[in-house]
Design an enzyme around this catalytic site. Structure first.
Site, PDB file in Angstrom:
ATOM      1  N   GLY A  35      32.912  -8.570  78.372  1.00  0.00           N
ATOM      2  CA  GLY A  35      32.416  -9.248  77.186  1.00  0.00           C
ATOM      3  C   GLY A  35      31.307 -10.227  77.510  1.00  0.00           C
ATOM      4  O   GLY A  35      30.770 -10.255  78.613  1.00  0.00           O
ATOM      5  N   VAL A  36      30.974 -11.065  76.532  1.00  0.00           N
ATOM      6  CA  VAL A  36      29.844 -11.971  76.651  1.00  0.00           C
ATOM      7  C   VAL A  36      30.333 -13.379  76.939  1.00  0.00           C
ATOM      8  O   VAL A  36      31.435 -13.758  76.557  1.00  0.00           O
ATOM      9  CB  VAL A  36      28.985 -11.948  75.362  1.00  0.00           C
ATOM     10  CG1 VAL A  36      29.758 -12.506  74.184  1.00  0.00           C
ATOM     11  CG2 VAL A  36      27.678 -12.689  75.556  1.00  0.00           C
ATOM     12  N   GLY A  37      29.520 -14.162  77.668  1.00  0.00           N
ATOM     13  CA  GLY A  37      29.828 -15.560  77.879  1.00  0.00           C
ATOM     14  C   GLY A  37      30.040 -15.920  79.330  1.00  0.00           C
ATOM     15  O   GLY A  37      29.926 -15.086  80.232  1.00  0.00           O
ATOM     16  N   ASN A  38      30.382 -17.186  79.551  1.00  0.00           N
ATOM     17  CA  ASN A  38      30.526 -17.709  80.903  1.00  0.00           C
ATOM     18  C   ASN A  38      31.673 -17.075  81.672  1.00  0.00           C
ATOM     19  O   ASN A  38      31.564 -16.844  82.877  1.00  0.00           O
ATOM     20  CB  ASN A  38      30.711 -19.230  80.850  1.00  0.00           C
ATOM     21  CG  ASN A  38      29.388 -19.961  80.892  1.00  0.00           C
ATOM     22  OD1 ASN A  38      28.342 -19.381  80.627  1.00  0.00           O
ATOM     23  ND2 ASN A  38      29.420 -21.233  81.228  1.00  0.00           N
ATOM     24  N   ILE A  39      32.794 -16.820  80.994  1.00  0.00           N
ATOM     25  CA  ILE A  39      33.915 -16.210  81.700  1.00  0.00           C
ATOM     26  C   ILE A  39      33.543 -14.815  82.173  1.00  0.00           C
ATOM     27  O   ILE A  39      33.853 -14.420  83.310  1.00  0.00           O
ATOM     28  CB  ILE A  39      35.173 -16.174  80.804  1.00  0.00           C
ATOM     29  CG1 ILE A  39      35.663 -17.602  80.537  1.00  0.00           C
ATOM     30  CG2 ILE A  39      36.273 -15.357  81.458  1.00  0.00           C
ATOM     31  CD1 ILE A  39      36.867 -17.683  79.621  1.00  0.00           C
ATOM     32  N   GLY A  94      33.044  -6.373  69.947  1.00  0.00           N
ATOM     33  CA  GLY A  94      33.376  -5.054  70.485  1.00  0.00           C
ATOM     34  C   GLY A  94      34.697  -5.013  71.217  1.00  0.00           C
ATOM     35  O   GLY A  94      35.069  -3.965  71.748  1.00  0.00           O
ATOM     36  N   GLU A 152      28.635  -3.320  76.305  1.00  0.00           N
ATOM     37  CA  GLU A 152      27.754  -3.573  75.159  1.00  0.00           C
ATOM     38  C   GLU A 152      26.660  -4.566  75.523  1.00  0.00           C
ATOM     39  O   GLU A 152      25.495  -4.371  75.201  1.00  0.00           O
ATOM     40  CB  GLU A 152      28.566  -4.089  73.968  1.00  0.00           C
ATOM     41  CG  GLU A 152      29.438  -5.286  74.285  1.00  0.00           C
ATOM     42  CD  GLU A 152      30.314  -5.717  73.128  1.00  0.00           C
ATOM     43  OE1 GLU A 152      30.344  -5.020  72.100  1.00  0.00           O
ATOM     44  OE2 GLU A 152      30.965  -6.769  73.258  1.00  0.00           O
ATOM     45  N   ASN A 176      33.528 -16.455  65.469  1.00  0.00           N
ATOM     46  CA  ASN A 176      32.399 -15.524  65.581  1.00  0.00           C
ATOM     47  C   ASN A 176      32.718 -14.155  64.984  1.00  0.00           C
ATOM     48  O   ASN A 176      31.938 -13.611  64.229  1.00  0.00           O
ATOM     49  CB  ASN A 176      31.990 -15.352  67.050  1.00  0.00           C
ATOM     50  CG  ASN A 176      31.519 -16.645  67.680  1.00  0.00           C
ATOM     51  OD1 ASN A 176      30.955 -17.497  67.008  1.00  0.00           O
ATOM     52  ND2 ASN A 176      31.758 -16.798  68.964  1.00  0.00           N
TER      53      ASN A 176
END
Length: 497
Positions: free
Chosen positions: A258-262, A378, A284, A374
């Site tokens: 997925g998206v982001g810092n983690i 996905g 994605e 948000n």
């Protein structure tokens, strides 16, 4: 046919009140920027005259502030789907000034073709090149652009010269046929090409081209802290243990993240782990960490829907397109997020939870069950179909006042049936083959912050009968405490018995 070059203000006149407008891009990448701002100004002008002006919005995912933010502040949004992350738009949705329906990202394109969501009147597409014959070269994302362009009555092109024409060839554009004629999507490895490098439309539907040279909004990431780094290490160590146990092939499997810092921390942890071989990515969102791992040879190939990278990394990619075009593909989200392809490839899917309960259910979208953050994005496309579905989260938020792990999630996005592994900075909970009570024990012991373990153990031991021992009087006690005193720490459970 000759292309018609117009101003952004002229382009905005093609958008009427109550139109449904489809926008290109996926995250701020690939989104038009100048035309949406002109539409927002037009809305404000019409509102000042006492006239209504709102549009329905179809996008790929979230967009930049110059799109979602501008239209939200202009109060120009009738409805919005399928995902968003802009603070002004979020405020509008939670105030119910605009309607929002959250949707799995792989589903919007086919839902539009099936006619479930109404007509697409106008498509607004960012391009790096466009020809008089109707060939459109997209920029750093694809989103739902192929379907939006095919269905729209009118197409407006935002020709952004920031993106080089030489990006042509990095896209693989493909739309599946609709039932009953649909066949398998012939993607068997991340590097398989099945479509066209350009988007082909009837040039007569391109009603105007607006030339720009605008730097993308970009995606910046805060430095990784010890919590996110620990989560990344825990995921990497777990995957290595699965390889050693023979449950992941020694050659490894394609990764979705997925998206982001983690997500960046997880990718970094995997890249640093000497026991994980070089691997492929089918996802994605392609982030900075993936690009860095490609440059060091730790990622062999990446297929995604968008280059959701920082501005400096995007410039690196454009400065070395020969290298990246042989190792990277951008696809429509209907393909990048397709459950059929995820199941076939055996993806290792790693996504982030906003909140989890001790039985393995996940809330990805709603703060305290009511306020949209948000959207589901996905994560659901991949979680149900993955070879292995992993959800990660820091154990607490707001300086420990909020526990990410609660007795019952306040909103359900992914049920226990789709969640196989939970990871926090404290450890890994393997939920496979476990009953509800067994899942609760392993989550509490391995993932929950030590401050909240006694409270959750006490909840689990309340003596409620049944296969899943939920106490319906007490299951939202953490949330009640947060609402009452701004802290989930309870003094005791007695008032909920």
């Amino acid at each position: 046919m000759t292309l018609k070059f117009i101003t952004a203000e002229e382009a905005a006149t093609y958008v009427k009140h109550d139109d449904n407008v489809g926008f290109s891009g996926f995250t701020p990448s690939g989104c038009p920027k100048i035309i949406p701002q002109a539409i927002a100004r037009r809305a404000e002008e019409e509102h000042a005259k006492g006239n209504p002006f709102k549009i329905g919005m179809f996008t790929g995912a979230s967009t930049g502030d110059r799109l979602d933010g501008a239209l939200a502040r202009a109060k120009a949004i009738k409805f919005r789907t399928p995902y968003q992350s802009n603070k002004d738009l979020r405020a509008s949705l939670n105030a119910r000034e605009a309607q929002y329906f959250d949707l799995h990202l792989s589903e919007l394109a086919q839902g539009l073709r099936y006619g479930f969501f109404g007509k697409v009147n106008v498509a607004v597409i960012e391009a790096s090149d466009v020809t008089a014959e109707g060939e459109i070269v997209l920029t750093d994302a694809v989103g739902n652009s192929p379907t939006l362009c095919r269905l729209a009555d009118k197409i407006l092109i935002e020709l952004n010269r920031f993106h080089p024409r030489e990006i042509r060839g990095i896209h693989d554009l493909y739309e599946p046929a609709d039932p009953p004629l649909r066949r398998e999507i012939p993607v068997y490895t991340p590097s398989d090409r099945i479509g066209s490098p350009v988007l082909k439309v009837d040039p007569r539907r391109i009603v105007g081209v607006v030339e720009t040279n605008v730097t993308p909004d970009g995606n910046t990431f805060t430095p990784l802290d010890e919590v996110t780094l620990a989560i990344g290490r825990n995921v990497a160590d777990f995957l290595v243990s699965e390889m050693k146990a023979g449950r992941i092939p020694a050659s490894f499997l394609p990764l979705q993240s997925g998206v982001g810092n983690i997500a960046n921390a997880v990718l970094g942890g995997m890249g640093d782990h000497k026991d994980i071989p070089a691997f492929e990515v089918y996802t994605e969102v392609i982030q900075d960490a993936v690009i860095q791992l490609m440059k060091t040879g730790r990622v062999k190939f990446v297929s995604g829907c968008s280059l959701t990278v920082s501005p400096e990394v995007l410039r690196e990619i454009y400065a070395d397109l020969d290298f990246f075009k042989s190792r990277l593909l951008l696809r429509p989200q209907e393909i990048s997020n397709n459950p059929e392809v995820a199941r076939r490839m055996g993806l290792i899917a790693i996504n982030t939870a906003l909140e989890a309960d001790i039985f393995g259910n996940i809330n990805s979208t709603h703060v305290s069950g009511t306020r949209m953050m948000n959207g589901i994005g996905g994560s659901g496309d991949f979680a149900r179909s993955a070879y292995m579905s992993i959800f990660t989260t820091p154990s607490t938020a707001k300086d420990g006042k909020i526990s990410a792990f609660v007795p019952m999630v306040s909103h359900l996005d992914h049920s226990e049936h789709s969640v196989k592994i939970m990871v926090s900075e404290y450890g890994v909970a393997d939920l496979r083959g476990k009953s509800p009570v067994q899942r609760a024990r392993v989550i509490i012991d391995n993932c929950v912050h030590p401050d909240y373990r006694p409270l959750l153990n006490e909840y689990l031991n309340m003596g409620v009968a049944g296969h899943t021992p939920q106490n319906l009087k007490a299951c939202f006690a953490f949330h009640h405490a947060l609402a009452e005193k701004g802290d989930m720490h309870l003094t005791d459970w007695s008032k909920y018995h």
